[in-house]
Design a protein around this motif. Structure first.
Motif, PDB file in Angstrom:
ATOM      1  N   GLN A   1     -47.291 -16.292 -35.536  1.00 41.27           N
ATOM      2  CA  GLN A   1     -48.215 -15.772 -36.309  1.00 41.27           C
ATOM      3  C   GLN A   1     -48.007 -14.836 -37.546  1.00 41.27           C
ATOM      4  N   GLY A   2     -46.581 -14.669 -37.525  1.00 43.16           N
ATOM      5  CA  GLY A   2     -46.409 -12.333 -37.871  1.00 43.16           C
ATOM      6  C   GLY A   2     -45.524 -12.018 -36.435  1.00 43.16           C
ATOM      7  N   VAL A   3     -45.101 -12.023 -36.207  1.00 39.35           N
ATOM      8  CA  VAL A   3     -45.247 -11.008 -34.534  1.00 39.35           C
ATOM      9  C   VAL A   3     -43.921 -10.590 -34.228  1.00 39.35           C
ATOM     10  N   GLY A   4     -43.691  -9.393 -33.216  1.00 41.19           N
ATOM     11  CA  GLY A   4     -42.327  -8.387 -33.134  1.00 41.19           C
ATOM     12  C   GLY A   4     -42.025  -8.777 -31.618  1.00 41.19           C
ATOM     13  N   TYR A   5     -41.144  -8.907 -31.086  1.00 41.41           N
ATOM     14  CA  TYR A   5     -41.620  -8.762 -29.741  1.00 41.41           C
ATOM     15  C   TYR A   5     -39.863  -7.835 -29.144  1.00 41.41           C
ATOM     16  N   TRP A   6     -39.842  -6.859 -28.743  1.00 42.05           N
ATOM     17  CA  TRP A   6     -38.688  -6.238 -27.728  1.00 42.05           C
ATOM     18  C   TRP A   6     -37.212  -6.162 -29.576  1.00 42.05           C
ATOM     19  N   GLN A   7     -37.693  -5.237 -29.791  1.00 40.36           N
ATOM     20  CA  GLN A   7     -36.713  -4.765 -31.528  1.00 40.36           C
ATOM     21  C   GLN A   7     -36.524  -6.390 -31.713  1.00 40.36           C
ATOM     22  N   GLY A   8     -37.998  -7.285 -31.505  1.00 42.39           N
ATOM     23  CA  GLY A   8     -36.648  -8.732 -33.173  1.00 42.39           C
ATOM     24  C   GLY A   8     -38.181  -7.692 -33.698  1.00 42.39           C
ATOM     25  N   VAL A   9     -38.115  -8.466 -35.291  1.00 45.13           N
ATOM     26  CA  VAL A   9     -39.216  -8.394 -36.186  1.00 45.13           C
ATOM     27  C   VAL A   9     -39.535 -10.033 -36.869  1.00 45.13           C
ATOM     28  N   GLY A  10     -40.877 -10.133 -37.153  1.00 52.85           N
ATOM     29  CA  GLY A  10     -40.822 -11.447 -37.109  1.00 52.85           C
ATOM     30  C   GLY A  10     -42.213 -11.235 -38.314  1.00 52.85           C
ATOM     31  N   VAL A  11     -42.514 -12.181 -39.462  1.00 53.03           N
ATOM     32  CA  VAL A  11     -43.186 -12.485 -40.780  1.00 53.03           C
ATOM     33  C   VAL A  11     -43.351 -13.491 -41.033  1.00 53.03           C
ATOM     34  N   LEU A  12     -44.418 -13.330 -41.105  1.00 54.91           N
ATOM     35  CA  LEU A  12     -45.189 -14.481 -41.569  1.00 54.91           C
ATOM     36  C   LEU A  12     -45.704 -14.355 -43.056  1.00 54.91           C
ATOM     37  N   TRP A  13     -45.320 -15.308 -44.152  1.00 54.03           N
ATOM     38  CA  TRP A  13     -45.552 -15.620 -45.300  1.00 54.03           C
ATOM     39  C   TRP A  13     -45.955 -16.324 -46.476  1.00 54.03           C
ATOM     40  N   ASP A  14     -47.376 -16.206 -46.069  1.00 55.70           N
ATOM     41  CA  ASP A  14     -47.990 -17.323 -46.669  1.00 55.70           C
ATOM     42  C   ASP A  14     -48.673 -17.340 -48.563  1.00 55.70           C
ATOM     43  N   GLY A  15     -47.782 -17.509 -49.858  1.00 54.42           N
ATOM     44  CA  GLY A  15     -48.389 -17.369 -50.964  1.00 54.42           C
ATOM     45  C   GLY A  15     -49.858 -18.585 -51.430  1.00 54.42           C
ATOM     46  N   ALA A  16     -49.962 -18.847 -52.374  1.00 53.13           N
ATOM     47  CA  ALA A  16     -51.305 -19.351 -52.768  1.00 53.13           C
ATOM     48  C   ALA A  16     -51.999 -19.524 -52.198  1.00 53.13           C
ATOM     49  N   GLY A  17     -53.096 -20.888 -51.688  1.00 50.62           N
ATOM     50  CA  GLY A  17     -54.011 -21.400 -51.067  1.00 50.62           C
ATOM     51  C   GLY A  17     -54.830 -20.834 -50.273  1.00 50.62           C
ATOM     52  N   ASN A  18     -56.066 -21.495 -49.717  1.00 49.85           N
ATOM     53  CA  ASN A  18     -57.312 -21.225 -48.994  1.00 49.85           C
ATOM     54  C   ASN A  18     -57.093 -21.814 -47.849  1.00 49.85           C
ATOM     55  N   ASP A  19     -56.326 -20.583 -47.082  1.00 48.76           N
ATOM     56  CA  ASP A  19     -55.631 -21.116 -45.553  1.00 48.76           C
ATOM     57  C   ASP A  19     -56.386 -20.521 -43.771  1.00 48.76           C
ATOM     58  N   LYS A  20     -56.083 -21.189 -42.966  1.00 51.80           N
ATOM     59  CA  LYS A  20     -56.892 -20.950 -41.923  1.00 51.80           C
ATOM     60  C   LYS A  20     -55.969 -20.945 -40.715  1.00 51.80           C
ATOM     61  N   TYR A  21     -56.265 -19.550 -40.351  1.00 47.65           N
ATOM     62  CA  TYR A  21     -54.612 -18.899 -39.205  1.00 47.65           C
ATOM     63  C   TYR A  21     -55.560 -18.455 -38.051  1.00 47.65           C
ATOM     64  N   SER A  22     -55.584 -19.516 -36.953  1.00 52.20           N
ATOM     65  CA  SER A  22     -56.031 -19.336 -35.394  1.00 52.20           C
ATOM     66  C   SER A  22     -55.086 -19.003 -34.252  1.00 52.20           C
ATOM     67  N   GLY A  23     -54.917 -17.936 -32.875  1.00 49.85           N
ATOM     68  CA  GLY A  23     -53.986 -17.630 -32.634  1.00 49.85           C
ATOM     69  C   GLY A  23     -54.624 -17.083 -31.577  1.00 49.85           C
ATOM     70  N   GLN A  24     -54.088 -16.058 -30.068  1.00 48.49           N
ATOM     71  CA  GLN A  24     -55.102 -16.220 -28.869  1.00 48.49           C
ATOM     72  C   GLN A  24     -54.654 -14.466 -29.314  1.00 48.49           C
ATOM     73  N   TRP A  25     -53.448 -14.157 -28.486  1.00 49.22           N
ATOM     74  CA  TRP A  25     -53.073 -12.542 -28.091  1.00 49.22           C
ATOM     75  C   TRP A  25     -52.003 -12.611 -28.473  1.00 49.22           C
ATOM     76  N   TYR A  26     -51.601 -11.822 -29.078  1.00 48.77           N
ATOM     77  CA  TYR A  26     -50.207 -11.109 -30.112  1.00 48.77           C
ATOM     78  C   TYR A  26     -49.993 -12.172 -30.664  1.00 48.77           C
ATOM     79  N   ALA A  27     -51.442 -11.778 -32.392  1.00 53.32           N
ATOM     80  CA  ALA A  27     -51.441 -12.678 -32.983  1.00 53.32           C
ATOM     81  C   ALA A  27     -51.778 -12.549 -34.477  1.00 53.32           C
ATOM     82  N   GLN A  28     -50.747 -13.041 -35.473  1.00 53.94           N
ATOM     83  CA  GLN A  28     -51.673 -12.518 -36.861  1.00 53.94           C
ATOM     84  C   GLN A  28     -51.118 -10.749 -37.185  1.00 53.94           C
TER      85      GLN A  28
END
Length: 564
Positions: free
Chosen positions: A388-415
């Motif tokens: 959920q939008g995470v980078g590891y070892w020189q990587g680039v990660g993106v989570l892009w959410d527009g409109a809406g009532n959203d639910k995010y769940s993760g554990q470790w290194y998240a969001q």
């Protein structure tokens, strides 16, 4: 790559493809080039728009093949290269990674992308041209080539595969595709499916029609050969015009590319995408793209799915509308994480992931770019560790959410979190959203010279956060959480809400910045009572290690503009 900067690069081919007899001429040209042999079956029963669409793809393929040959000209015989990439590879296989680096460095990526651009554009135009053929108009035509079979069909429920296909145009029916489209060998350099209307199935094994990946005993096949929608040393293009479709693969597929380009476009319908790993917008030394235009869809996977860019790769999943669900399986533990054996390492849902080898052979490789973008709808996201939008070892990660009532769940290194010289970013543009991450490093958290960012633009949101969260920096990382408006609720503990962890008392790390930044810029908000520095209208600096200049400090900032 901007092939369309000065106009449509295949415009002359479109004009030629619409002239009478264009398909027959294109086929005779292939016969003269020894691409196909034997007598050509008559195309007289094939609808005119389908003939034009097929002609356009074949005419474009001639030029794309030249780009493909130029891209791999320094590699010579591609069959051993294909076999190498079809084998599994773990992070500790130094020889295997060295071979892959050499193959990639000998590939001209610009030529590879040029061929993919034209062929994908031709397939997209073909999908528009065949859309006017009635679903019940029956016809069937096929011919074999050294690139794979060409099939034109409509008006029935057809089955394709597992033999290699170069091109399928199917105008209607509830069809089943087995291992199609995919590059089944180096000579099957392109595999293209354009399907009209119907509830279709794209499968890596016939038994998966009724068996989810999580219940499939053969899911861990220990093979990296491509499944449906998978590209390896070539191009895989899948366009489905409509219907509630099933996409299911235990092999890398469904918008997965290794030293190639894969494009999966689904135009509408409530679809199910079910994969195991390296799928659903995955690129390693290549580009994998999934785009869904409409419908409430289900995306499921285990490892490196739903927008994952591996080394020298780009992975993108774009969903333009509908109430969608994204799950990186954390119940069936096939990939226990180093952080917690009770949870899978997901590396999914907008992740850039690299090869860390500083403790192995010293030949680390930077991660790629991973994007999961959902533009509208009330969506649900769930993952294990890293997602959920995470980078590891020189990587680039993106989570892009527009409109809406959203639910995010993760554990470790998240969001919006990151580790080891990376960037993780999560942006939610509107809606009343819920963020849950109970374990560690989440919701705007950066570790080890990395940056983790979470920005929520508006809505009444709730956050359940762990230690090192909500704008927290650790080991010279930078974490930033920014809430631009709404009445928000924060529940957290530990180093959180604008805090930075301690640095060693000596060594270079003691002289490098660690920063945690929390900003809530509007609304009436609630904070945990034990976080005594946090509250409506409060502003403060939380020094962990104060140094001059401040750029060498460990410091957190809490900034809330609401309240009196």
């Amino acid at each position: 790559m901007r092939r369309s900067l000065l106009g449509n690069p295949i415009a002359p081919l479109e004009t030629e493809a619409r002239t009478p007899g264009a398909l027959d001429r294109a086929l005779r040209k292939l016969a003269d080039a020894k691409v196909l042999g034997g007598d050509l079956p008559s195309t007289s029963r094939v609808p005119g728009s389908v003939q034009a669409a097929a002609a356009l793809v074949l005419l474009t393929a001639e030029r794309s093949l030249q780009f493909h040959k130029l891209a791999f000209s320094r590699l010579g015989n591609l069959e051993p290269v294909y076999r190498h990439f079809g084998l599994p590879l773990d992070g500790e296989d130094s020889a295997g990674w060295a071979i892959r680096r050499s193959y990639f460095s000998s590939t001209d990526v610009s030529y590879l992308l040029a061929g993919a651009f034209d062929l994908a554009l031709a397939a997209q135009r073909a999908s528009e041209w065949i859309a006017d053929v009635p679903m019940n108009q029956s016809f069937e035509w096929s011919v074999g080539t050294i690139w794979g079979k060409i099939a034109l069909s409509g008006g029935s429920d057809s089955e394709y595969g597992p033999e290699p296909f170069f091109l399928i145009l199917d105008t209607g029916g509830h069809d089943t595709y087995l291992l199609t489209p995919s590059n089944r060998s180096a000579s099957n350099w392109a595999s293209i499916v354009v399907d009209g209307f119907g509830n279709d199935k794209y499968l890596s094994a016939g038994s998966l029609e009724s068996t989810p990946i999580a219940e499939y005993s053969g899911r861990n096949s220990n093979s990296s050969v491509p499944g449906p929608g998978g590209a390896l040393l070539g191009y895989s293009i899948l366009i489905d015009n409509g219907g509630s479709d099933l996409y299911r693969s235990h092999l890398p597929g469904l918008g997965s590319a290794t030293l190639g380009v894969s494009v999966l476009l689904d135009k509408f319908g409530d679809d199910t995408f079910d994969a195991y790993q390296d799928s659903l917008g995955y690129g390693m030394f290549g580009i994998g793209i999934v785009e869904d235009l409409a419908g409430s869809d289900l995306y499921s996977g285990f490892l490196q799915t739903q927008g994952c860019g591996q080394t020298f790769g780009v992975g993108c999943l774009l969903d333009r509308g509908g109430n969608d669900r994204y799950f990186a399986n954390d119940q069936v533990i096939d990939f226990p994480s180093a952080q917690s054996a009770q949870h899978n390492v997901s590396m999914s849902q907008g992740v850039g992931n690299g090869r860390r080898a500083d403790y192995l052979d010293g030949h680390s490789i930077a991660g790629g770019f991973g994007l999961l973008a959902d533009l509208a709808g009330d969506d649900t996201y769930a993952c294990g560790v890293f997602g959920q939008g995470v980078g590891y070892w020189q990587g680039v990660g993106v989570l892009w959410d527009g409109a809406g009532n959203d639910k995010y769940s993760g554990q470790w290194y998240a969001q919006g979190a990151s580790a080891h010289f990376a960037i993780g970013f999560l942006a939610d543009l509107s809606g009343n959203d819920e963020y849950v991450a109970p374990m560690n490093m989440a919701q705007g958290a950066g570790h080890d010279f990395s940056v983790g960012v979470l920005i929520d633009f508006q809505g009444n949101d709730s956050y359940l956060a762990p230690n090192l969260s909500l704008g927290a920096g650790n080991a010279n990382g930078i974490g930033w959480l920014c809430e631009l408006g709404g009445d928000d609720r924060y529940v957290s503990k530990g180093l959180t809400l604008g805090k930075a962890a301690e640095a060693p008392v000596s060594g270079l790390r003691s002289r490098a910045l660690t920063l945690g930044l929390f900003m809530d810029l509007g609304g009436k908000d609630s904070y945990p009572p034990e976080s005594t520095w946090a509250g409506d209208g409060r502003k403060g600096v939380n020094w962990t290690g104060r140094r001059e200049p401040p750029s060498e400090a460990q410091v957190g900032v809490f900034w809330d503009l609401s309240g009196p």
